[in-house]
Motif scaffolding. Sequence first.
Motif, PDB file in Angstrom:
ATOM      1  N   UNK A 179       5.341   3.713  -0.056  1.00 55.04           N
ATOM      2  CA  UNK A 179       4.621   2.457   0.115  1.00 55.04           C
ATOM      3  C   UNK A 179       5.269   1.529   1.118  1.00 55.04           C
ATOM      4  N   UNK A 180       4.493   0.538   1.547  1.00 57.42           N
ATOM      5  CA  UNK A 180       4.946  -0.466   2.502  1.00 57.42           C
ATOM      6  C   UNK A 180       4.171  -1.753   2.267  1.00 57.42           C
ATOM      7  N   UNK A 208       0.814  -1.204   0.000  1.00 57.30           N
ATOM      8  CA  UNK A 208       0.000   0.000   0.000  1.00 57.30           C
ATOM      9  C   UNK A 208       0.848   1.253   0.000  1.00 57.30           C
ATOM     10  N   UNK A 209       0.300   2.321  -0.567  1.00 57.10           N
ATOM     11  CA  UNK A 209       0.943   3.626  -0.500  1.00 57.10           C
ATOM     12  C   UNK A 209      -0.149   4.678  -0.396  1.00 57.10           C
ATOM     13  N   UNK A 210       0.203   5.845   0.155  1.00 55.86           N
ATOM     14  CA  UNK A 210      -0.805   6.870   0.426  1.00 55.86           C
ATOM     15  C   UNK A 210      -0.320   8.221  -0.080  1.00 55.86           C
ATOM     16  N   UNK A 211      -1.258   9.056  -0.467  1.00 57.23           N
ATOM     17  CA  UNK A 211      -0.928  10.421  -0.875  1.00 57.23           C
ATOM     18  C   UNK A 211      -0.941  11.345   0.342  1.00 57.23           C
ATOM     19  N   UNK A 263      -6.989  11.971   1.839  1.00 56.18           N
ATOM     20  CA  UNK A 263      -5.868  11.358   1.139  1.00 56.18           C
ATOM     21  C   UNK A 263      -6.344  10.068   0.472  1.00 56.18           C
ATOM     22  N   UNK A 264      -5.503   9.489  -0.349  1.00 54.64           N
ATOM     23  CA  UNK A 264      -5.862   8.260  -1.071  1.00 54.64           C
ATOM     24  C   UNK A 264      -4.872   7.162  -0.742  1.00 54.64           C
ATOM     25  N   UNK A 265      -5.372   6.055  -0.222  1.00 55.26           N
ATOM     26  CA  UNK A 265      -4.562   4.884   0.061  1.00 55.26           C
ATOM     27  C   UNK A 265      -4.824   3.862  -1.044  1.00 55.26           C
ATOM     28  N   UNK A 266      -3.757   3.431  -1.712  1.00 54.30           N
ATOM     29  CA  UNK A 266      -3.879   2.463  -2.802  1.00 54.30           C
ATOM     30  C   UNK A 266      -3.237   1.151  -2.387  1.00 54.30           C
ATOM     31  N   UNK A 267      -4.026   0.069  -2.454  1.00 51.79           N
ATOM     32  CA  UNK A 267      -3.517  -1.270  -2.174  1.00 51.79           C
ATOM     33  C   UNK A 267      -3.318  -2.008  -3.495  1.00 51.79           C
ATOM     34  N   UNK A 268      -2.201  -2.694  -3.614  1.00 44.78           N
ATOM     35  CA  UNK A 268      -1.891  -3.445  -4.831  1.00 44.78           C
ATOM     36  C   UNK A 268      -1.562  -4.887  -4.474  1.00 44.78           C
TER      37      UNK A 268
END
Length: 440
Positions: A396-397, A350-353, A433-438
């Motif tokens: 990201x982490x 995941x990473x966040x703006x 903010x926007x958290x994106x999970x991949x």
Amino acid sequence: MPSARRRRRWAAVLGAAALMAGTGALIAPAQALAATPVDFATHCVPPPIAGIPPIDGTTTAQITVDKAAPKVGDTVTVTYTVTKPAASNPVDLALPADIMTPTGKVTLGGAQSGDLAVAGPKKNDPVPGKGAFPPFSMTGTFTVTAPGAITLSPGDYNIHTSYIMELDTPCTVTNPPAPVSETVTATGGGQTNQRAVQLGTASGKPGATVTVTGSKFTAGATVTVAGRAGAAETADKATVTADAQGAFSTTLTVNDKATSGIVAYEGASWSDDKGAGPAAYSVVDDTPAPPNSQKLNSSVKAGTLSMTQAGDAVSMDAVDFGKGGFSRGSLQTVTVQDFRGGPAGWSLTGKVTDFTGPGGAKIDASKLGWTPVCATKAGSPSTCAAGSPGPVGGAGATLATTPNAALTGGEFTVDARVSLNVPAFTAPGAYSGVLTLTLA
């Protein structure tokens, strides 16, 4: 299919009373690449027991690939689909479902030439007596060894039926090669491993031998050729020495009825760096059933890697202007289903703006941290490992992972405690903010 990817976004809203996450968008996986259906004249020879002459007809087929623009060294998965076979059921007896095993070849041209063996599963709809054979698909892989345009044309194919008797209906291209159905454009600078393996045939009875050729191996290296049943090797093995050009040709006796592919590799065991394949191979089990008995045939179909979430809103503790501190909450539970049944594990990252607020105010993305938790459903072949606690940030982490293994898969639930470290005198108002999970 190469590894599947899913992305979800949560919009986080920080207000005077709470921090919450809004709805997110799911980015769908890439769709199958388009291909051109082609017609070509075909000469099919019915089984002698049918007592009918050869059939000269037209086959309609198409070739699809999983990579339209591969790099040298990449492995391309090819699917050969016969949408309208030239042959039909040669006898008056109706054929039940799942007794047809198709095999064939795809002709490569242009920057790379040769024949690619392909094979399909024993799966079909019922076929009435003298009725048309249903459509079927066959798959195989090849390694890109040269840059440029590589054309793919449908080639000869065979329909094997296992019902009362073992019968073959081979169909050959009347004027080879057939029209080009697909073209891939390869570029240089890809993976360093350009080893490739090809088979002389894509199927055989238990105990049959198959010719295996290889290229781009280390000159003089000892190469192991082995059968594969999914991700696991079978006892069918042979060794051969690569010549001064790194090529070899040998035969492998395939006894294991579960074999679905053949690989070749240097060293004591398989590795992606020094291996090639698997090339598709199907064992045609013609063992007769004992008197007054019936042979039951089944199969296990591989699925996909996917994820879902329990909800799309996360409530977090309020923070006070002038004091700041941590606003805490929990992500909605993410369920990961790995139903591929192969050797690859997965990772969920995941990473966040930055969190933006009124008048251009913001809270830096580095202020969001999490403590991941992951649980594995009983019976799953893989075991899930949670990522390390710490900041998420824009870089990201990792939220959770499973390792590569001989056989992977299962169902997993992933959660995390999240905390946003809000500076003391952050301007009051709503922040998002926007958290994106991949998942990959």
